[in-house]
Design an enzyme around this catalytic site. Structure first.
Site, short mmCIF file in Angstrom:
data_model
loop_
_atom_site.label_atom_id
_atom_site.label_comp_id
_atom_site.label_asym_id
_atom_site.label_seq_id
_atom_site.Cartn_x
_atom_site.Cartn_y
_atom_site.Cartn_z
N CYS A 2 37.23 35.75 45.90
CA CYS A 2 37.26 35.03 46.76
C CYS A 2 37.61 33.74 47.22
O CYS A 2 37.82 33.10 45.50
CB CYS A 2 35.50 34.63 46.86
N ARG A 28 43.13 37.28 47.72
CA ARG A 28 41.49 36.72 46.51
C ARG A 28 40.47 37.70 46.83
O ARG A 28 39.34 37.31 45.91
CB ARG A 28 41.58 35.39 46.36
N TRP A 75 35.20 38.63 49.15
CA TRP A 75 34.83 39.54 48.14
C TRP A 75 33.86 39.99 47.68
O TRP A 75 32.93 39.08 46.40
CB TRP A 75 36.50 39.67 47.51
N ASN A 101 32.35 31.02 44.55
CA ASN A 101 32.60 32.21 44.02
C ASN A 101 31.59 32.08 42.60
O ASN A 101 31.43 30.99 42.09
CB ASN A 101 34.37 31.50 43.73
N GLY A 102 32.08 33.30 42.08
CA GLY A 102 31.30 33.77 41.04
C GLY A 102 30.15 34.40 41.25
O GLY A 102 30.06 35.04 42.19
N GLU A 485 50.71 54.01 35.15
CA GLU A 485 51.07 52.86 35.58
C GLU A 485 50.96 53.21 37.88
O GLU A 485 50.50 52.58 38.35
CB GLU A 485 52.34 51.68 35.43
N LYS A 489 49.75 52.60 41.00
CA LYS A 489 50.38 51.86 42.53
C LYS A 489 50.13 52.79 43.71
O LYS A 489 49.56 51.74 44.32
CB LYS A 489 51.43 51.44 42.01
N GLU A 492 46.60 52.74 44.56
CA GLU A 492 45.98 51.72 45.54
C GLU A 492 46.82 51.44 46.89
O GLU A 492 45.45 50.78 47.56
CB GLU A 492 46.49 50.61 44.26
N HIS A 508 45.87 71.48 28.69
CA HIS A 508 43.91 71.24 28.09
C HIS A 508 43.47 71.38 29.78
O HIS A 508 42.56 70.76 29.24
CB HIS A 508 43.99 70.53 27.27
N LYS A 608 42.63 39.90 45.27
CA LYS A 608 44.09 40.03 43.70
C LYS A 608 42.95 39.19 42.30
O LYS A 608 43.31 39.93 41.04
CB LYS A 608 45.11 38.57 43.53
O1 M6R Z 1 45.46 39.20 36.70
P1 M6R Z 1 45.41 40.52 35.21
O2 M6R Z 1 46.52 40.56 35.13
O3 M6R Z 1 44.59 40.35 34.49
O4 M6R Z 1 44.98 41.21 36.78
C1 M6R Z 1 44.55 42.72 36.07
C2 M6R Z 1 44.24 44.27 37.33
O5 M6R Z 1 42.98 43.81 38.01
C3 M6R Z 1 45.23 44.27 38.21
O6 M6R Z 1 46.15 44.29 37.04
C4 M6R Z 1 44.91 44.94 39.25
O7 M6R Z 1 44.76 46.48 38.24
C5 M6R Z 1 46.28 45.31 39.90
N1 M6R Z 1 45.11 45.49 41.53
C6 M6R Z 1 47.08 46.30 39.80
O8 M6R Z 1 48.32 47.04 40.65
#
Ligand code: M6R
Length: 613
Positions: A2, A28, A75, A101-102, A485, A489, A492, A508, A608
């Site tokens: 947010c 955000r 969000w 926010n929160g 990773e 990606k 996402e 396995h 984010k």
């Molecule tokens: O701000 P941070 O690095 O702590 O964030 C961690 C994860 O939320 C962040 O890496 C998330 O997985 C990304 N969307 C990955 O692309």
């Protein structure tokens, strides 16, 4: 998660600045958005800020002359994505507006209590209780500030809030605990936002509020009181964020811009770190805990998402170069898993420095006696305040929700840290110098690799991969976290279901998934894991599984066995393969997302900075 912006100004027409601020904050959270102005106008909309802006135009609110107001991009946590659940939330009189926010943990009991007292709720959110609490307390208190103070003393949880009341339209009240707020100062106005990038167009003069602060903002003045009483003066800082840093520039998406910045991020992140007498790296922020580092018997790494995978590389480097036993624990699992932390360091990795699980894990680590270290991108963030010491990533603003460049900086930093600790524990000088020299050569290699032609070549492979709905991402040793990773990606940004797996684990279980319509992306560059990974590749081919291989240029054996090969340049040291391989995986995901028509910068359901559990 947010975004909040509030403004109180001498000048009329703050609506434009509020909406511009929301555009900046949109990464955000982008489920819904809203604005409240000091003449009582309230506009809310589901969807992106552009949808809110369209409503504002349609209702001619863009011409509203109000001098103050608050705005929010959401969000969703409590309650679906609906206009009623969008912020700002109003009290019963519709004269008090709150953006939040929160998460208010005791919202249910507070709502029951307020409903019994006659308050009527319009949304399903936890946040709305704040508006009604402030309404109730305003009747009992002498000012909006004391009413907010009294309201907040009833709540448990995390909050960053901005409040406006039509009784005193030139005053904004801002308060935070566990969710950041920053005050912006100009000659004509005071602003408040949850992220400095929303303030950057107005001012470089900013104040970071601390947990328990309540700020009273007026156009020409501000004062901060503490929730438990007393005044404080917080230091004003000069923060210069260039438009170039904040905009997409020549690129269609932030994600591509940020991938293209990887070489420069690595250069900046390494610059000036080689300061010790023996020519080796000495990461400035760690110098003050040097003695503690000599005593280390164990290092636990933690983080979430991409940061967690970066941490896995750190563990690999620390074990192999410094001989220190390591563990990598997901931040959300930390409290339940790691027990005694004497003579241990816990290294938290985070781009935002705000991720709640990561901050909570590090706080827990401190309670259990660990040295708390951070590798963080965002100065002044919550995580930087928790750590005993840390290293700044220097990756610059990362706006795409999918983290790319902010993976590379911590990997390089953790490699440098491992070399430093290795030197303290007998890593030969020559080996250390060689690794750092090879690391320093990597940005140039990446820059050449990211040529227009090479990107077009990856785009072609991505177009093929984008036709599938599932994929396994496989790697071994150092390339296992790279595979994970890569899988994170692509899922996402393209919504292809992908799982990262250790190549050796295929037989396995996961091999059962493989057939002609289930592809595998295999990370198999040069280096010690190559031969065994080739065996996994052969096992998949034997079952007609399509194979996309990431291989070192010139590796014709891989090329012959795979259906599609993406060649990456040969690097001077196998440890540096992580950089070329992950760049290729990032780009593959990006182009797959684009080919599938996805909103790669703002994937559905995500945001984010993840500031809730
Ligand atoms: O701000 P941070 O690095 O702590 O964030 C961690 C994860 O939320 C962040 O890496 C998330 O997985 C990304 N969307 C990955 O692309």
């Amino acid at each position: 998660m947010c975004g909040i912006i509030g403004i109180t100004s001498k000048d009329a027409g703050v609506i434009r600045s509020l909406v511009d601020g929301l555009y900046r904050l949109e990464y955000r959270g982008y489920d819904s958005a809203g604005v409240f102005l000091s003449d009582g106008t309230c506009v809310r909309s589901v969807g992106k800020v552009s949808q809110l802006a369209a409503h504002i135009e349609a209702r001619r609110v863009h011409k509203n002359p109000s001098c103050s107001g608050v705005a929010h991009t959401r969000w969703a946590t409590h309650g679906e994505v609906t206009e009623a659940n969008a912020h700002p939330h109003l009290d019963c009189t519709k004269r008090i507006a709150v953006v939040h926010n929160g998460v208010i943990e005791n919202w249910r009991e507070l709502r029951d209590e307020l409903e019994k007292q006659g308050h009527a709720f319009a949304s399903e959110t936890d946040s709305e209780v704040l508006a009604h609490l402030i309404e109730r307390e305003y009747k009992r208190n002498e000012s909006l500030c004391t009413a907010v103070e009294a309201a907040l003393s009833c709540v448990r949880g995390a909050y960053g809030i901005a409040v406006v009341h039509l009784d005193c339209p030139e005053i904004l009240i801002a308060a935070c605990a566990g969710s950041p707020l920053i005050i912006g100062i100009t000659e004509q106005a005071r602003l408040v936002a949850s992220d400095p990038i929303a303030l950057a167009a107005h001012t470089a003069s900013m104040i970071w509020m601390e947990d328990g602060d309540i700020a009273v903002l007026e156009p020409h003045a501000h004062a901060i009181v503490r929730l438990n009483g007393g005044h404080v003066v917080r230091k004003e800082q000069q923060v210069h964020l260039s438009e170039q840093e904040l905009d997409r520039g020549e690129y269609r998406h932030y994600m591509l811009k940020e991938i293209m910045q990887i070489p420069e991020v690595l250069r900046v992140c390494m610059a000036g770190r080689n300061k010790s007498k023996d020519g080796l790296v000495w990461l400035g922020g760690l110098e003050r805990v040097k003695d503690w580092l000599y005593e280390l018997e164990r290092v636990v790494f933690t983080g979430c998402g991409t940061a967690y995978y970066a941490a896995q590389f750190g563990a690999y480097f620390f074990e192999t170069l410094a001989g220190i036993p390591t563990e990598v624990v997901l931040a959300s699992e930390f409290a339940d898993r790691v027990s005694v932390l004497r003579h241990a360091a816990v290294v938290a990795v985070s781009q935002s420095g705000e991720t709640k699980d990561t901050c909570d894990a590090l706080e827990e680590a401190k309670r259990r006696g660990a040295l708390a270290l951070g590798v963080v991108n965002t100065a002044n963030s919550r995580l930087t305040r928790i750590t005993h010491a840390g290293v700044h990533m220097r990756a610059g603003q990362e706006s795409a929700v999918a983290s790319t460049k902010a993976f590379f900086a911590p990997v390089a930093i953790l490699l440098m840290m491992a070399v430093q600790l290795g030197r303290m524990r007998g890593l030969p000088h020559q080996t250390a110098v060689q690794i750092l020299t090879d690391l320093a050569a990597t940005p140039d290699i990446l820059e050449r690799m990211l040529s227009k032609e090479w990107r077009a070549y990856v785009q072609e492979k991505a177009a093929v991969l984008s036709k599938y709905e599932n994929a396994l991402y496989l790697g071994r040793g150092l390339h296992y976290p790279a595979a994970c990773e890569g899988a994170l990606k692509i899922k996402e940004v393209s919504y292809i279901h992908a799982e990262g797996y250790a190549a050796g684990e295929m037989k396995h279980g996961p091999l059962a998934l493989v057939n002609e319509s289930f592809p595998s992306v295999i990370v198999v560059p040069q280096g010690p894991a190559r031969e065994k990974t080739l065996t996994s590749l052969a096992e998949i081919r034997a079952r007609k599984g399509p194979v996309f291989a990431i291989a070192t240029e010139g590796d014709t054996e891989v090329e012959q066995q795979a259906d599609h090969t993406i060649f990456v340049p040969r690097v001077p040291h196998p440890l540096m393969d992580v950089f070329v391989v992950t760049t290729a995986l990032d780009l593959l995901a990006y182009y797959a997302g684009v080919a599938r028509g996805c909103d790669v910068d703002q994937p559905r359901n995500l945001a984010k900075a993840v500031t809730t559990e």
